[in-house]
Design a protein around this motif. Structure first.
Motif, PDB file in Angstrom:
ATOM      1  N   SER A 132       0.833  -1.196   0.000  1.00 15.08           N
ATOM      2  CA  SER A 132       0.000   0.000   0.000  1.00 15.08           C
ATOM      3  C   SER A 132       0.867   1.246   0.000  1.00 15.08           C
ATOM      4  N   SER A 133       0.316   2.335  -0.500  1.00  7.95           N
ATOM      5  CA  SER A 133       1.036   3.602  -0.568  1.00  7.95           C
ATOM      6  C   SER A 133       0.804   4.423   0.699  1.00  7.95           C
ATOM      7  N   ALA A 134       1.882   4.947   1.257  1.00  9.07           N
ATOM      8  CA  ALA A 134       1.769   5.784   2.453  1.00  9.07           C
ATOM      9  C   ALA A 134       1.147   7.131   2.106  1.00  9.07           C
ATOM     10  N   ALA A 135       0.230   7.587   2.926  1.00 10.52           N
ATOM     11  CA  ALA A 135      -0.260   8.960   2.848  1.00 10.52           C
ATOM     12  C   ALA A 135       0.640   9.793   3.757  1.00 10.52           C
ATOM     13  N   MET A 136       1.576  10.515   3.167  1.00 11.15           N
ATOM     14  CA  MET A 136       2.626  11.143   3.964  1.00 11.15           C
ATOM     15  C   MET A 136       2.117  12.166   4.970  1.00 11.15           C
ATOM     16  N   SER A 137       1.006  12.796   4.673  1.00 10.47           N
ATOM     17  CA  SER A 137       0.471  13.791   5.596  1.00 10.47           C
ATOM     18  C   SER A 137       0.079  13.182   6.941  1.00 10.47           C
ATOM     19  N   VAL A 138      -0.195  11.873   6.950  1.00  8.24           N
ATOM     20  CA  VAL A 138      -0.557  11.206   8.205  1.00  8.24           C
ATOM     21  C   VAL A 138       0.527  11.409   9.253  1.00  8.24           C
ATOM     22  N   SER A 139       1.784  11.322   8.820  1.00  4.78           N
ATOM     23  CA  SER A 139       2.885  11.513   9.766  1.00  4.78           C
ATOM     24  C   SER A 139       3.476  12.915   9.709  1.00  4.78           C
ATOM     25  N   SER A 140       3.605  13.503   8.500  1.00  3.19           N
ATOM     26  CA  SER A 140       4.293  14.791   8.381  1.00  3.19           C
ATOM     27  C   SER A 140       3.440  15.967   8.842  1.00  3.19           C
ATOM     28  N   VAL A 141       2.116  15.863   8.757  1.00  2.00           N
ATOM     29  CA  VAL A 141       1.224  16.953   9.166  1.00  2.00           C
ATOM     30  C   VAL A 141       0.437  16.576  10.419  1.00  2.00           C
ATOM     31  N   TYR A 142      -0.246  15.412  10.371  1.00  2.00           N
ATOM     32  CA  TYR A 142      -1.072  14.999  11.508  1.00  2.00           C
ATOM     33  C   TYR A 142      -0.254  14.414  12.648  1.00  2.00           C
ATOM     34  N   GLU A 143       0.971  13.997  12.368  1.00  2.00           N
ATOM     35  CA  GLU A 143       1.869  13.427  13.373  1.00  2.00           C
ATOM     36  C   GLU A 143       1.247  12.234  14.091  1.00  2.00           C
ATOM     37  N   ALA A 144       0.498  11.440  13.313  1.00  2.00           N
ATOM     38  CA  ALA A 144      -0.145  10.252  13.877  1.00  2.00           C
ATOM     39  C   ALA A 144       0.857   9.100  13.938  1.00  2.00           C
ATOM     40  N   ARG A 145       0.787   8.329  14.981  1.00  2.00           N
ATOM     41  CA  ARG A 145       1.689   7.179  15.131  1.00  2.00           C
ATOM     42  C   ARG A 145       0.980   5.933  14.615  1.00  2.00           C
ATOM     43  N   GLN A 146       1.693   5.160  13.804  1.00  2.00           N
ATOM     44  CA  GLN A 146       1.138   3.938  13.239  1.00  2.00           C
ATOM     45  C   GLN A 146       1.913   2.721  13.745  1.00  2.00           C
ATOM     46  N   ASP A 147       1.270   1.573  13.692  1.00  2.00           N
ATOM     47  CA  ASP A 147       1.935   0.322  14.051  1.00  2.00           C
ATOM     48  C   ASP A 147       2.514  -0.284  12.777  1.00  2.00           C
ATOM     49  N   LEU A 148       3.811  -0.130  12.569  1.00  2.00           N
ATOM     50  CA  LEU A 148       4.460  -0.654  11.371  1.00  2.00           C
ATOM     51  C   LEU A 148       5.475  -1.747  11.705  1.00  2.00           C
ATOM     52  N   ASP A 149       5.319  -2.347  12.852  1.00  3.55           N
ATOM     53  CA  ASP A 149       6.213  -3.425  13.237  1.00  3.55           C
ATOM     54  C   ASP A 149       6.092  -4.570  12.229  1.00  3.55           C
ATOM     55  N   GLY A 150       7.221  -5.042  11.714  1.00  2.83           N
ATOM     56  CA  GLY A 150       7.207  -6.126  10.745  1.00  2.83           C
ATOM     57  C   GLY A 150       6.884  -5.716   9.330  1.00  2.83           C
ATOM     58  N   VAL A 151       6.804  -4.405   9.080  1.00  3.79           N
ATOM     59  CA  VAL A 151       6.468  -3.877   7.753  1.00  3.79           C
ATOM     60  C   VAL A 151       7.739  -3.461   7.027  1.00  3.79           C
ATOM     61  N   LEU A 152       7.795  -3.743   5.734  1.00  7.45           N
ATOM     62  CA  LEU A 152       8.859  -3.232   4.877  1.00  7.45           C
ATOM     63  C   LEU A 152       8.408  -1.888   4.333  1.00  7.45           C
ATOM     64  N   PHE A 153       9.162  -0.840   4.633  1.00  3.69           N
ATOM     65  CA  PHE A 153       8.812   0.523   4.223  1.00  3.69           C
ATOM     66  C   PHE A 153       9.755   0.900   3.078  1.00  3.69           C
ATOM     67  N   LEU A 154       9.223   0.960   1.876  1.00  6.32           N
ATOM     68  CA  LEU A 154      10.023   1.196   0.679  1.00  6.32           C
ATOM     69  C   LEU A 154       9.881   2.656   0.245  1.00  6.32           C
ATOM     70  N   ALA A 155      10.941   3.435   0.466  1.00  5.27           N
ATOM     71  CA  ALA A 155      10.949   4.858   0.102  1.00  5.27           C
ATOM     72  C   ALA A 155      11.703   5.026  -1.209  1.00  5.27           C
ATOM     73  N   ILE A 156      11.069   5.685  -2.178  1.00  4.62           N
ATOM     74  CA  ILE A 156      11.646   5.863  -3.509  1.00  4.62           C
ATOM     75  C   ILE A 156      11.730   7.351  -3.803  1.00  4.62           C
ATOM     76  N   SER A 157      12.915   7.817  -4.193  1.00  5.52           N
ATOM     77  CA  SER A 157      13.092   9.255  -4.434  1.00  5.52           C
ATOM     78  C   SER A 157      14.295   9.503  -5.324  1.00  5.52           C
TER      79      SER A 157
END
Length: 333
Positions: free
Chosen positions: A66-91
């Motif tokens: 799934s695609s991250a909605a970046m505003s969830v963390s960068s604006v709303y500063e919400a904490r998510q449970d990503l334990d065991g998740v592969l986070f693939l950042a492309i730039s």
């Protein structure tokens, strides 16, 4: 843009060789400890590469992506449970503030961060647990080309190693030469049909949806054309209402289970009087395309497209290297 896109074959050859050991090591770790999900994090062309990753990972590795909605963390500063998740950042740049904020939040939430980034000195590379450089070399045109293609190649290389897909791994060895072939192809219909156009749809399905999104963005950036990228399935739900006689569409398809439905849709659109440009192998009247492993065909088609869209931009009297109101690093917060 033209010069940089022409360098894609060389860049991909460099990437495949330089990243081989790191990819095999990462792939072994992913098999030993499979992620419970994959989250992609990207903007612009890199996000289109993430679409490619979603389809390839879910169809090959069977892992929800799934695609991250970046505003969830960068604006709303919400904490998510990503334990065991592969986070693939492309730039390409690895410097956009919202992307960096999302990566930091993902690390803090327990994710394993893998970065695919062109600038190895960027802050993104420092934040990642594993960095797979894109090896595209300097890219000065605002419109990304070779860095997008190397991102797709990096994703295919990782998934092939992860899933131990020997057929795809062998096909990747031929990709640089095939990219050179794709660059030699001409799509004059794109210039002829879109020289005076105001808008169009770009369609693809499955792994090809990513290049439809990318082509639509390039039409906007470099040609001043209002272009919308849709799944060839999704376009039937509402957007079809705008397709009338003379309406232009660029359609991508690859030789996988989606091909028949996409070609049938292209035929349906022609019957309605639309101006359809179909990129496909072995299809009557289609834009020429290089035959290859189905997963890699979209990469080859976008390479041919870059040459065509650059020509269209120049024909419309624009500068493809300097789109209005844009710059190379977008500092979204």
């Amino acid at each position: 843009m033209h010069q940089e896109a022409a360098e894609a074959a060389e860049a991909v050859a460099r990437l495949l060789m330089a990243n081989r050991a790191a990819v095999r090591s990462l792939a072994g770790e992913l098999r030993a400890q499979p992620p419970r999900a994959v989250v992609t994090c990207a903007r612009g062309s890199s996000d289109h590469a993430a679409t490619f990753a979603k389809y390839l990972i879910e169809t090959s590795a069977g892992v929800l992506t799934s695609s991250a909605a970046m505003s969830v963390s960068s604006v709303y500063e919400a904490r998510q449970d990503l334990d065991g998740v592969l986070f693939l950042a492309i730039s390409q740049s690895g410097r956009s503030p919202d992307l960096l904020a999302s990566v930091r939040a993902a690390r803090d939430a327990g994710a394993r961060v893998v970065a695919m980034v062109n600038d190895e000195t960027a802050p993104l590379a420092e934040l990642a647990h594993t960095t797979l450089p894109l090896h595209a070399g300097p890219e000065r045109s605002v419109a990304a080309t070779k860095s997008f293609i190397t991102a797709l190649a990096a994703i295919a290389q990782l998934v092939a190693a992860w899933t131990e897909d020997a057929e795809l791994e062998a096909a990747l060895d031929a990709l640089p030469e095939q990219l050179s072939q794709a660059w030699s192809l001409d799509w004059p219909e794109v210039v002829a049909n879109l020289l005076e156009a105001q808008s169009l749809y770009v369609l693809g399905r499955g792994v090809g949806f990513a290049v439809a999104q990318e082509a639509a963005l390039k039409f906007k950036e470099t040609c001043g054309l209002h272009a919308e990228g849709f799944s060839a399935a999704e376009v039937l739900h509402g957007p079809m209402a705008l397709v009338e006689r003379g309406f232009p569409l660029l359609v991508f398809t690859q030789d996988d289970p989606t091909r028949d439905s996409v070609i049938a849709l292209a035929d349906q659109l022609r019957q309605r009087g639309a101006e359809v440009m179909l990129a496909a192998t072995d299809a009557p009247g289609a834009l020429p395309a290089v035959s290859a492993h189905p997963t890699l065909q979209p990469i080859l088609q976008i390479q041919s497209f870059y040459k065509a869209v650059n020509a269209l931009s120049v024909a419309r009297g624009l500068d493809p290297d300097n789109p209005p109101h844009l710059r190379k690093v977008t500092e979204t917060v």
